[in-house]
Design a protein around this motif. Structure first.
Motif, PDB file in Angstrom:
ATOM      1  N   GLY A  11       0.809  -1.229   0.000  1.00 38.74           N
ATOM      2  CA  GLY A  11       0.000   0.000   0.000  1.00 38.74           C
ATOM      3  C   GLY A  11       0.831   1.264   0.000  1.00 38.74           C
ATOM      4  O   GLY A  11       0.436   2.287  -0.549  1.00 38.74           O
ATOM      5  N   GLY A  12       2.019   1.185   0.625  1.00 33.09           N
ATOM      6  CA  GLY A  12       2.910   2.330   0.590  1.00 33.09           C
ATOM      7  C   GLY A  12       2.454   3.522   1.400  1.00 33.09           C
ATOM      8  O   GLY A  12       2.710   4.665   1.026  1.00 33.09           O
ATOM      9  N   SER A  13       1.798   3.290   2.529  1.00 27.91           N
ATOM     10  CA  SER A  13       1.332   4.451   3.319  1.00 27.91           C
ATOM     11  C   SER A  13       2.518   5.281   3.807  1.00 27.91           C
ATOM     12  O   SER A  13       2.452   6.510   3.840  1.00 27.91           O
ATOM     13  N   ASN A  14       3.627   4.626   4.153  1.00 35.57           N
ATOM     14  CA  ASN A  14       4.813   5.396   4.567  1.00 35.57           C
ATOM     15  C   ASN A  14       5.404   6.148   3.382  1.00 35.57           C
ATOM     16  O   ASN A  14       5.864   7.282   3.522  1.00 35.57           O
ATOM     17  N   MET A  15       5.385   5.531   2.222  1.00 31.86           N
ATOM     18  CA  MET A  15       5.891   6.197   0.996  1.00 31.86           C
ATOM     19  C   MET A  15       5.084   7.449   0.736  1.00 31.86           C
ATOM     20  O   MET A  15       5.642   8.517   0.436  1.00 31.86           O
ATOM     21  N   ALA A  87      10.299   1.484   2.556  1.00 25.13           N
ATOM     22  CA  ALA A  87       9.050   1.859   3.245  1.00 25.13           C
ATOM     23  C   ALA A  87       8.028   0.757   3.025  1.00 25.13           C
ATOM     24  O   ALA A  87       7.363   0.712   1.997  1.00 25.13           O
ATOM     25  N   GLY A  88       7.956  -0.157   3.945  1.00 25.45           N
ATOM     26  CA  GLY A  88       7.065  -1.300   3.767  1.00 25.45           C
ATOM     27  C   GLY A  88       7.599  -2.214   2.664  1.00 25.45           C
ATOM     28  O   GLY A  88       6.857  -2.866   1.965  1.00 25.45           O
ATOM     29  N   MET A  90       9.256  -5.479   1.620  1.00 27.11           N
ATOM     30  CA  MET A  90       9.258  -6.742   2.353  1.00 27.11           C
ATOM     31  C   MET A  90      10.230  -7.779   1.814  1.00 27.11           C
ATOM     32  O   MET A  90      10.052  -8.974   2.025  1.00 27.11           O
ATOM     33  N   ILE A 108      12.148   1.950   7.843  1.00 28.92           N
ATOM     34  CA  ILE A 108      11.331   2.110   9.040  1.00 28.92           C
ATOM     35  C   ILE A 108      10.871   0.729   9.475  1.00 28.92           C
ATOM     36  O   ILE A 108      10.469  -0.106   8.665  1.00 28.92           O
ATOM     37  N   HIS A 109      11.021   0.491  10.774  1.00 26.78           N
ATOM     38  CA  HIS A 109      10.694  -0.832  11.320  1.00 26.78           C
ATOM     39  C   HIS A 109       9.690  -0.635  12.452  1.00 26.78           C
ATOM     40  O   HIS A 109       9.888   0.242  13.308  1.00 26.78           O
ATOM     41  N   PRO A 110       8.627  -1.447  12.498  1.00 29.89           N
ATOM     42  CA  PRO A 110       7.560  -1.208  13.479  1.00 29.89           C
ATOM     43  C   PRO A 110       7.834  -1.823  14.861  1.00 29.89           C
ATOM     44  O   PRO A 110       7.047  -2.613  15.375  1.00 29.89           O
ATOM     45  N   LEU A 171       1.423   2.822  13.270  1.00 29.79           N
ATOM     46  CA  LEU A 171       1.504   3.294  11.890  1.00 29.79           C
ATOM     47  C   LEU A 171       1.306   4.814  11.811  1.00 29.79           C
ATOM     48  O   LEU A 171       1.978   5.505  11.040  1.00 29.79           O
ATOM     49  N   GLU A 174       4.501   6.237  12.564  1.00 35.77           N
ATOM     50  CA  GLU A 174       5.452   6.032  11.467  1.00 35.77           C
ATOM     51  C   GLU A 174       5.338   7.169  10.460  1.00 35.77           C
ATOM     52  O   GLU A 174       6.348   7.699   9.964  1.00 35.77           O
TER      53      GLU A 174
END
Ligand code: GRF
Length: 195
Positions: A11-15, A87-88, A90, A108-110, A171, A174
């Motif tokens: 989804g790339g929410s961090n991007m 960013a997300g 995987m 970024i690591h949760p 999140l 983040e």
């Protein structure tokens, strides 16, 4: 103006948080959004923002990590990034790939590293009875989820939390932490930021 490439898998929410933070007065700008999954929804969202995108499907390469990375490097190097943000993303990257971007690749690591490197971080924090959780932005080094810490944000763990409710709370942070760290990093400031 620093050129930033962002690697995503979904989804790339961090991007999106990073890309949107660079849209205004900022020492960097997003020059490429690159995914290992051609169907990653984040690619469409980036394209809708007018940001160049590319994808290299990792599946045809099977266990041939080096082969996949050789293909991934083509659009990545063509974009001439000064900074690469995972960013997300995987896929585990080989030491050789990571060393090619030493000192200028972020992730970024949760979890509150060094606690809980790897996967299922929120469930592990719940199982351990932690009262706090959070996220970490770090420089990427050959050891997974291990490089110098550039920023952390902490959230409380609530009694009725599930991995999903905790993940959603983390999140949100983040999306605050990563843009704040990137802005400093792009300006040459590597002091860790604690939100
Ligand atoms: C986030 O928890 C992030 O910490 C991890 O991947 C998850 C999804 O990220 N790296 P995104 O929504 O794809 O940016």
């Amino acid at each position: 103006m620093k050129r930033v490439a962002i690697l995503i898998s979904g989804g790339g929410s961090n991007m999106l948080a990073l890309a949107d933070s660079m849209a205004g007065d900022h020492p960097a700008r997003a020059v490429l959004i690159l995914s290992n999954d051609p169907s990653a929804v984040g690619l469409q969202k980036a394209a809708a923002r007018g940001i160049a995108t590319a994808a290299v499907d990792h599946r045809p390469f099977g266990k041939d990590r080096a082969g996949f990375e050789a293909e991934l490097l083509k659009p990545l190097l063509a974009a001439k990034p000064d900074i690469v943000c995972l960013a997300g993303f995987m896929r585990v990257l080989t030491p050789a790939f990571v060393e090619g971007f030493a000192g200028r690749m972020l992730n970024i690591h949760p979890s509150l590293l060094p606690k809980y490197p790897g996967l299922h971080t929120h469930q592990r924090a719940l199982d351990a009875g932690d009262l706090e959780a959070g996220c970490t932005v770090h420089e990427v080094t050959p050891v997974l989820d291990d490089g110098p810490i550039l920023g952390q944000a902490r959230v409380p763990v609530l009694a009725d939390d599930t991995a999903e409710t905790l993940a959603a709370r983390v999140l949100k942070d983040e999306h605050r932490l990563y843009p704040a760290v990137l802005r400093r990093f792009a300006a040459g400031d590597r002091r860790p930021l604690y939100l």
